[in-house]
Design a protein around this motif. Structure first.
Motif, PDB file in Angstrom:
ATOM      1  N   TYR A  76       0.813  -1.216   0.000  1.00 23.53           N
ATOM      2  CA  TYR A  76       0.000   0.000   0.000  1.00 23.53           C
ATOM      3  C   TYR A  76       0.849   1.270   0.000  1.00 23.53           C
ATOM      4  O   TYR A  76       0.323   2.365   0.197  1.00 23.53           O
ATOM      5  CB  TYR A  76      -0.903   0.018   1.241  1.00 23.53           C
ATOM      6  CG  TYR A  76      -1.751  -1.214   1.393  1.00 23.53           C
ATOM      7  CD1 TYR A  76      -2.853  -1.432   0.575  1.00 23.53           C
ATOM      8  CD2 TYR A  76      -1.436  -2.180   2.345  1.00 23.53           C
ATOM      9  CE1 TYR A  76      -3.631  -2.566   0.709  1.00 23.53           C
ATOM     10  CE2 TYR A  76      -2.204  -3.324   2.481  1.00 23.53           C
ATOM     11  CZ  TYR A  76      -3.300  -3.511   1.661  1.00 23.53           C
ATOM     12  OH  TYR A  76      -4.058  -4.646   1.791  1.00 23.53           O
ATOM     13  N   ALA A  77       2.146   1.144  -0.228  1.00 27.80           N
ATOM     14  CA  ALA A  77       3.056   2.278  -0.061  1.00 27.80           C
ATOM     15  C   ALA A  77       2.692   3.447  -0.973  1.00 27.80           C
ATOM     16  O   ALA A  77       2.600   4.593  -0.518  1.00 27.80           O
ATOM     17  CB  ALA A  77       4.492   1.834  -0.303  1.00 27.80           C
ATOM     18  N   VAL A  78       2.479   3.180  -2.256  1.00 26.23           N
ATOM     19  CA  VAL A  78       2.194   4.265  -3.193  1.00 26.23           C
ATOM     20  C   VAL A  78       0.878   4.954  -2.828  1.00 26.23           C
ATOM     21  O   VAL A  78       0.783   6.185  -2.773  1.00 26.23           O
ATOM     22  CB  VAL A  78       2.153   3.736  -4.639  1.00 26.23           C
ATOM     23  CG1 VAL A  78       1.693   4.833  -5.587  1.00 26.23           C
ATOM     24  CG2 VAL A  78       3.529   3.222  -5.043  1.00 26.23           C
ATOM     25  N   ARG A  79      -0.149   4.156  -2.571  1.00 30.62           N
ATOM     26  CA  ARG A  79      -1.456   4.715  -2.215  1.00 30.62           C
ATOM     27  C   ARG A  79      -1.374   5.514  -0.920  1.00 30.62           C
ATOM     28  O   ARG A  79      -1.931   6.618  -0.814  1.00 30.62           O
ATOM     29  CB  ARG A  79      -2.474   3.591  -2.068  1.00 30.62           C
ATOM     30  CG  ARG A  79      -3.904   4.072  -1.900  1.00 30.62           C
ATOM     31  CD  ARG A  79      -4.830   2.932  -1.540  1.00 30.62           C
ATOM     32  NE  ARG A  79      -4.709   1.795  -2.445  1.00 30.62           N
ATOM     33  CZ  ARG A  79      -5.313   0.630  -2.268  1.00 30.62           C
ATOM     34  NH1 ARG A  79      -6.076   0.452  -1.182  1.00 30.62           N
ATOM     35  NH2 ARG A  79      -5.169  -0.352  -3.123  1.00 30.62           N
ATOM     36  N   GLY A  80      -0.662   4.977   0.066  1.00 27.83           N
ATOM     37  CA  GLY A  80      -0.555   5.661   1.343  1.00 27.83           C
ATOM     38  C   GLY A  80       0.210   6.964   1.254  1.00 27.83           C
ATOM     39  O   GLY A  80      -0.175   7.976   1.854  1.00 27.83           O
ATOM     40  N   LEU A  81       1.304   6.985   0.495  1.00 30.15           N
ATOM     41  CA  LEU A  81       2.090   8.207   0.364  1.00 30.15           C
ATOM     42  C   LEU A  81       1.346   9.262  -0.452  1.00 30.15           C
ATOM     43  O   LEU A  81       1.451  10.455  -0.180  1.00 30.15           O
ATOM     44  CB  LEU A  81       3.443   7.886  -0.268  1.00 30.15           C
ATOM     45  CG  LEU A  81       4.355   6.999   0.601  1.00 30.15           C
ATOM     46  CD1 LEU A  81       5.634   6.670  -0.136  1.00 30.15           C
ATOM     47  CD2 LEU A  81       4.660   7.675   1.943  1.00 30.15           C
ATOM     48  N   LEU A  82       0.570   8.826  -1.453  1.00 32.97           N
ATOM     49  CA  LEU A  82      -0.277   9.766  -2.176  1.00 32.97           C
ATOM     50  C   LEU A  82      -1.323  10.353  -1.234  1.00 32.97           C
ATOM     51  O   LEU A  82      -1.609  11.559  -1.271  1.00 32.97           O
ATOM     52  CB  LEU A  82      -0.954   9.070  -3.356  1.00 32.97           C
ATOM     53  CG  LEU A  82      -1.943   9.919  -4.171  1.00 32.97           C
ATOM     54  CD1 LEU A  82      -1.262  11.152  -4.741  1.00 32.97           C
ATOM     55  CD2 LEU A  82      -2.576   9.089  -5.282  1.00 32.97           C
ATOM     56  N   GLY A  83      -1.890   9.511  -0.376  1.00 28.80           N
ATOM     57  CA  GLY A  83      -2.834  10.004   0.628  1.00 28.80           C
ATOM     58  C   GLY A  83      -2.202  11.021   1.555  1.00 28.80           C
ATOM     59  O   GLY A  83      -2.832  12.014   1.936  1.00 28.80           O
ATOM     60  N   ALA A  84      -0.923  10.797   1.920  1.00 26.69           N
ATOM     61  CA  ALA A  84      -0.209  11.752   2.772  1.00 26.69           C
ATOM     62  C   ALA A  84      -0.069  13.100   2.084  1.00 26.69           C
ATOM     63  O   ALA A  84      -0.292  14.155   2.702  1.00 26.69           O
ATOM     64  CB  ALA A  84       1.171  11.195   3.126  1.00 26.69           C
ATOM     65  N   ALA A  85       0.286  13.089   0.795  1.00 28.04           N
ATOM     66  CA  ALA A  85       0.431  14.342   0.053  1.00 28.04           C
ATOM     67  C   ALA A  85      -0.902  15.070  -0.062  1.00 28.04           C
ATOM     68  O   ALA A  85      -0.984  16.300   0.103  1.00 28.04           O
ATOM     69  CB  ALA A  85       1.012  14.062  -1.329  1.00 28.04           C
ATOM     70  N   LEU A  86      -1.981  14.316  -0.327  1.00 26.38           N
ATOM     71  CA  LEU A  86      -3.310  14.931  -0.417  1.00 26.38           C
ATOM     72  C   LEU A  86      -3.753  15.490   0.933  1.00 26.38           C
ATOM     73  O   LEU A  86      -4.345  16.573   1.006  1.00 26.38           O
ATOM     74  CB  LEU A  86      -4.326  13.904  -0.915  1.00 26.38           C
ATOM     75  CG  LEU A  86      -4.179  13.457  -2.371  1.00 26.38           C
ATOM     76  CD1 LEU A  86      -5.160  12.332  -2.677  1.00 26.38           C
ATOM     77  CD2 LEU A  86      -4.404  14.628  -3.320  1.00 26.38           C
ATOM     78  N   SER A  87      -3.452  14.753   2.010  1.00 26.80           N
ATOM     79  CA  SER A  87      -3.817  15.203   3.345  1.00 26.80           C
ATOM     80  C   SER A  87      -3.147  16.528   3.681  1.00 26.80           C
ATOM     81  O   SER A  87      -3.789  17.474   4.173  1.00 26.80           O
ATOM     82  CB  SER A  87      -3.427  14.139   4.374  1.00 26.80           C
ATOM     83  OG  SER A  87      -3.560  14.631   5.692  1.00 26.80           O
TER      84      SER A  87
END
Length: 283
Positions: free
Chosen positions: A208-219
């Motif tokens: 889930y690394a890519v999805r999670g890091l994208l979520g971090a940037a969006l957050s």
């Protein structure tokens, strides 16, 4: 509220709903919030290296906000693990605007004119309508632990919104404030995950690394825009407008999680639009 502030907050609403949906889609919520919190801390550290340090008067608010955000993340994880996204997200977000209004008037000394008060009230009615339809449309009896977790999440949102609204104004640097906030709030959950999962954590994070890091940037983008808006407009209208993310969240729930989005939710969305129009009229 100027048009630029309105656009910034609406973009924040969309990105906020998107990262919450990404977090909900990861079934292991500790993994989801480890990636999002840890990623936001890394991005915050990079921003902090190139932005001014917040003024001294902002640091008590930064520390208080970081603690409130950690509580918010724990409650959000709990509500997502207990209930459906289309129900938990609207309730968590929909309780915040009216609470922010009360807190801003009581503790920050803000006052609302008639248009702003009407806009907040109408927009909040639309948000509550979306939340209540989430309960009614589920076809099941209310799951009270999930509902209480979502309501507590909403109270924590209102609390950190007011704290950050005061803190970011004292910081004199919205970018520096959001950078240090992400650093402070983003480390505890990853540290707990590392302690509790030990050597198994890396293998659990990797898919889930890519999805999670994208979520971090969006957050971080979403909240950074909100903090900037809070330096240029009263807290209550910004909070109410920000929670238009509920409409986006309901649409995401319908499209990606196959949840219902019927006429009552459309009517509630209409109330939200009317409330936004009233807040614009106030500007």
């Amino acid at each position: 509220m100027s048009l630029l502030v309105v656009v910034a907050v609406l973009v924040a609403a969309f990105t906020h709903a998107a990262w919450n949906a990404m977090a909900h889609a990861i079934k292991d919520q500790l993994v989801a919030f480890t990636l999002i919190g840890g990623g936001a801390s890394v991005i915050g550290a990079a921003l902090a290296a190139f932005s001014p340090v917040p003024s001294g008067g902002a640091w008590p608010y930064l520390i208080a906000s970081a603690l409130l955000h950690i509580g918010y993340q724990v409650l959000l994880m709990r509500s997502f693990s207990l209930g459906d996204f289309g129900q938990m997200y609207p309730i968590a977000r929909g309780t915040a605007p009216l609470v922010v209004t009360v807190l801003a008037v009581a503790f920050v000394g803000e006052s609302l004119n008639a248009w702003q008060a009407a806009g907040v009230a109408v927009a909040s009615a639309g948000l509550v309508g979306v939340a209540l339809w989430g309960i009614r449309g589920s076809g099941a009896r209310p799951h009270w632990p999930a509902l209480l977790a979502a309501l507590a999440t909403g109270l924590s949102i209102a609390s950190y919104t007011v704290v950050d609204g005061v803190g970011v104004r004292a910081a004199h640097t919205p970018i520096g404030y959001i950078a240090w906030l992400m650093i402070l709030e983003g480390l505890l959950i990853p540290a707990y995950a590392w302690y509790s999962r030990r050597g198994a954590l890396w293998a659990q994070l990797r898919p889930y690394a890519v999805r999670g890091l994208l979520g971090a940037a969006l957050s971080m983008t979403a909240y950074g825009l909100v903090l900037w808006a809070q330096t240029r407009a009263p807290l209550a209208p910004v909070a109410a407008l920000r929670e238009s993310s509920i409409i986006v969240g309901a649409a995401i729930g319908a499209v990606f999680f196959k949840e219902r989005f019927g006429a009552p939710r459309i009517a509630a969305a209409g109330l939200m639009v009317v409330g936004i129009g009233l807040m614009l009229r106030a500007g």
